[in-house]
Motif scaffolding. Sequence first.
Motif, PDB file in Angstrom:
ATOM      1  N   THR A 162       0.695  -1.201   0.360  1.00 16.26           N
ATOM      2  CA  THR A 162       0.130   0.025   0.515  1.00 16.26           C
ATOM      3  C   THR A 162       0.969   1.308  -0.052  1.00 16.26           C
ATOM      4  O   THR A 162       0.744   3.068   0.114  1.00 16.26           O
ATOM      5  CB  THR A 162      -0.831   0.158   1.640  1.00 16.26           C
ATOM      6  OG1 THR A 162       0.166   0.058   2.477  1.00 16.26           O
ATOM      7  CG2 THR A 162      -2.030  -0.608   0.951  1.00 16.26           C
ATOM      8  N   LYS A 183      -7.283 -12.908   0.524  1.00 18.12           N
ATOM      9  CA  LYS A 183      -8.401 -11.704   0.304  1.00 18.12           C
ATOM     10  C   LYS A 183      -8.533 -10.338   0.686  1.00 18.12           C
ATOM     11  O   LYS A 183      -9.796  -9.735   0.058  1.00 18.12           O
ATOM     12  CB  LYS A 183      -8.892 -11.947   2.312  1.00 18.12           C
ATOM     13  CG  LYS A 183      -8.720 -13.548   2.934  1.00 18.12           C
ATOM     14  CD  LYS A 183      -8.912 -13.638   3.867  1.00 18.12           C
ATOM     15  CE  LYS A 183      -9.379 -15.368   5.009  1.00 18.12           C
ATOM     16  NZ  LYS A 183      -9.017 -15.621   6.073  1.00 18.12           N
ATOM     17  N   LEU A 184      -7.621  -9.465   0.504  1.00 17.51           N
ATOM     18  CA  LEU A 184      -7.855  -8.104   0.480  1.00 17.51           C
ATOM     19  C   LEU A 184      -7.957  -7.676  -1.008  1.00 17.51           C
ATOM     20  O   LEU A 184      -7.614  -8.594  -1.979  1.00 17.51           O
ATOM     21  CB  LEU A 184      -6.573  -7.374   0.676  1.00 17.51           C
ATOM     22  CG  LEU A 184      -5.879  -7.694   1.708  1.00 17.51           C
ATOM     23  CD1 LEU A 184      -4.731  -6.261   2.017  1.00 17.51           C
ATOM     24  CD2 LEU A 184      -6.745  -6.784   3.103  1.00 17.51           C
ATOM     25  N   SER A 185      -8.926  -6.733  -1.387  1.00 18.82           N
ATOM     26  CA  SER A 185      -8.974  -5.904  -3.079  1.00 18.82           C
ATOM     27  C   SER A 185      -8.290  -5.317  -3.037  1.00 18.82           C
ATOM     28  O   SER A 185      -7.713  -4.811  -2.615  1.00 18.82           O
ATOM     29  CB  SER A 185     -10.922  -5.630  -2.467  1.00 18.82           C
ATOM     30  OG  SER A 185     -10.383  -4.787  -1.708  1.00 18.82           O
ATOM     31  N   GLY A 186      -8.656  -4.757  -4.825  1.00 17.39           N
ATOM     32  CA  GLY A 186      -7.398  -3.953  -4.715  1.00 17.39           C
ATOM     33  C   GLY A 186      -7.188  -4.058  -6.173  1.00 17.39           C
ATOM     34  O   GLY A 186      -6.102  -5.325  -6.595  1.00 17.39           O
ATOM     35  N   THR A 187      -6.846  -3.407  -6.632  1.00 18.29           N
ATOM     36  CA  THR A 187      -7.002  -3.734  -8.815  1.00 18.29           C
ATOM     37  C   THR A 187      -5.594  -3.310  -9.273  1.00 18.29           C
ATOM     38  O   THR A 187      -4.401  -3.344  -9.927  1.00 18.29           O
ATOM     39  CB  THR A 187      -8.069  -3.417  -9.559  1.00 18.29           C
ATOM     40  OG1 THR A 187      -7.416  -2.004  -9.678  1.00 18.29           O
ATOM     41  CG2 THR A 187      -8.630  -4.429  -9.383  1.00 18.29           C
ATOM     42  N   ARG A 189      -3.058  -2.605  -6.254  1.00 19.22           N
ATOM     43  CA  ARG A 189      -1.805  -2.981  -5.499  1.00 19.22           C
ATOM     44  C   ARG A 189      -0.058  -3.941  -6.624  1.00 19.22           C
ATOM     45  O   ARG A 189      -0.821  -5.046  -7.565  1.00 19.22           O
ATOM     46  CB  ARG A 189      -2.159  -3.762  -4.234  1.00 19.22           C
ATOM     47  CG  ARG A 189      -2.823  -5.129  -4.784  1.00 19.22           C
ATOM     48  CD  ARG A 189      -3.212  -6.075  -3.360  1.00 19.22           C
ATOM     49  NE  ARG A 189      -4.245  -6.927  -4.028  1.00 19.22           N
ATOM     50  CZ  ARG A 189      -4.499  -7.752  -2.736  1.00 19.22           C
ATOM     51  NH1 ARG A 189      -5.031  -7.900  -2.403  1.00 19.22           N
ATOM     52  NH2 ARG A 189      -4.578  -9.006  -3.784  1.00 19.22           N
ATOM     53  N   PRO A 203      -6.129 -13.676  -6.442  1.00 21.23           N
ATOM     54  CA  PRO A 203      -5.344 -13.610  -7.225  1.00 21.23           C
ATOM     55  C   PRO A 203      -4.710 -11.791  -6.868  1.00 21.23           C
ATOM     56  O   PRO A 203      -4.810 -11.534  -5.731  1.00 21.23           O
ATOM     57  CB  PRO A 203      -7.449 -12.555  -7.652  1.00 21.23           C
ATOM     58  CG  PRO A 203      -7.854 -13.525  -6.890  1.00 21.23           C
ATOM     59  CD  PRO A 203      -7.065 -14.526  -5.939  1.00 21.23           C
ATOM     60  N   ASP A 407      -5.800 -17.727 -10.749  1.00 19.24           N
ATOM     61  CA  ASP A 407      -5.948 -17.768  -9.365  1.00 19.24           C
ATOM     62  C   ASP A 407      -4.876 -17.854  -7.932  1.00 19.24           C
ATOM     63  O   ASP A 407      -5.194 -17.659  -6.985  1.00 19.24           O
ATOM     64  CB  ASP A 407      -6.888 -18.850  -9.024  1.00 19.24           C
ATOM     65  CG  ASP A 407      -6.401 -19.920  -9.401  1.00 19.24           C
ATOM     66  OD1 ASP A 407      -4.754 -19.459  -9.364  1.00 19.24           O
ATOM     67  OD2 ASP A 407      -7.059 -21.797  -9.547  1.00 19.24           O
TER      68      ASP A 407
END
Length: 434
Positions: A162, A183-187, A189, A203, A407
Amino acid sequence: MAKRVWAGANALVRPAQVATPAEPGRQTHFRQSRTLALALIAVAAVSGCQSKSGASDVLDPSAIAAPASQASGQPAAPAQLTASSAATAAPKGNLTLGTGATKITMLLPLSASGSTGENGRKMYDAARLAMSDLGDRLVTLTIEDTRGDSSLAKDLAVKAITSGGAKVVIGPAELTAAQHLAKLSGTTRPPVLALADNFAGGPGVYSVRLSEADSAAAGAAAIAGKGAKKFVLMVPAGANAGAIEARVANALSIYGAALAVTLPYSASDGAKVVSDMGSLVEAPDAVVVASSDGSPIAVLSALKAKGIPGKAVSLIGTNRWLEHPVDALYEGAYIATLDQSETGPIADRFKATYNYQPDVNVAYAYDMVALTAGIASSVGPNGFSKQVLENASGFRGSTGLFRFRADGSSQRSMPFFKVEKGQLKLVEKQTAGF
């Protein structure tokens, strides 16, 4: 299609096109090379230096170009390395290596106790060797100590992805920290090349180490390649069961073979699952037994009572079996796994530099530092895209041919062994379930 005796199985995945292993002559050349540099260049259209087989040749001394600032000058001086013992004290002082424009963060359990810390220090030495081999002006590698503490590892990893500085993160080696990142979201990073054992991936958070699904798939594929058609999969019930079934079924489909049935089991019902197999499947050619965190002994004992393995039915184990002492019930089973003592062409240089024998931990860390440096050299600091990292042709490193999936899982080629007299006897040098 396999008969499923449990609900919720993942959909099967289609086999992807993948490159064949490097030619024997090239492998011999790699092993004899004294000046090693890795080029993990992912897309031929970008790098222009893929092998004839399609996979990126990672141990090619001519494949990594110097940065533009070095092109007309002297080659980068290797990092200063001193002999050390991975089993002793954690490194101290400045843990930043190199001066390249591409910033990489590596998270290792350097000061952890026991085998965790020892493995972390081995991976640290591997990273230093990779930086030396590649030229330390390609990247700047900052290594941070997680101390083997999952909570600290999670915090350091979140900060790394981050802060906006690192283009890619190598590590952490702590499983729960890697699972948290997945489990963290974000495109936007940076990608994570996780070194945690038994990590399934997610992902953008790629599992580097050999997984049980990959081992089971490669073992099944090797037996299917010898003509076996009807397979049974016994797998511990749990979160990873569907992934293992899908990978094994996919690998078998390449050879025109199939799963007749998938049988989940728990630690207490080994005999029952073998009895169920007898009533559901007539004359299977092979039985694949996954074990997850537990021991396969209860299932193997029941299979032994049924004459498996035998002339008519092969028994296929996984790398997870080898986390336990080799039992007499393993005898005759086939297992596809990485050779823990085989680190390919870096072995001699590593031992000469650090005065101890490298292992698979060294190979994983070396290959991941090499991967990042190769991409930085060929594609640039912003080249760590899904297209590059998930290149279907894969990469060829000191651990053999591997590739990352969307995946987050990895797929690897590996040696194929048979257990004979309590030892792993090599059957094939390389097999793959993809």
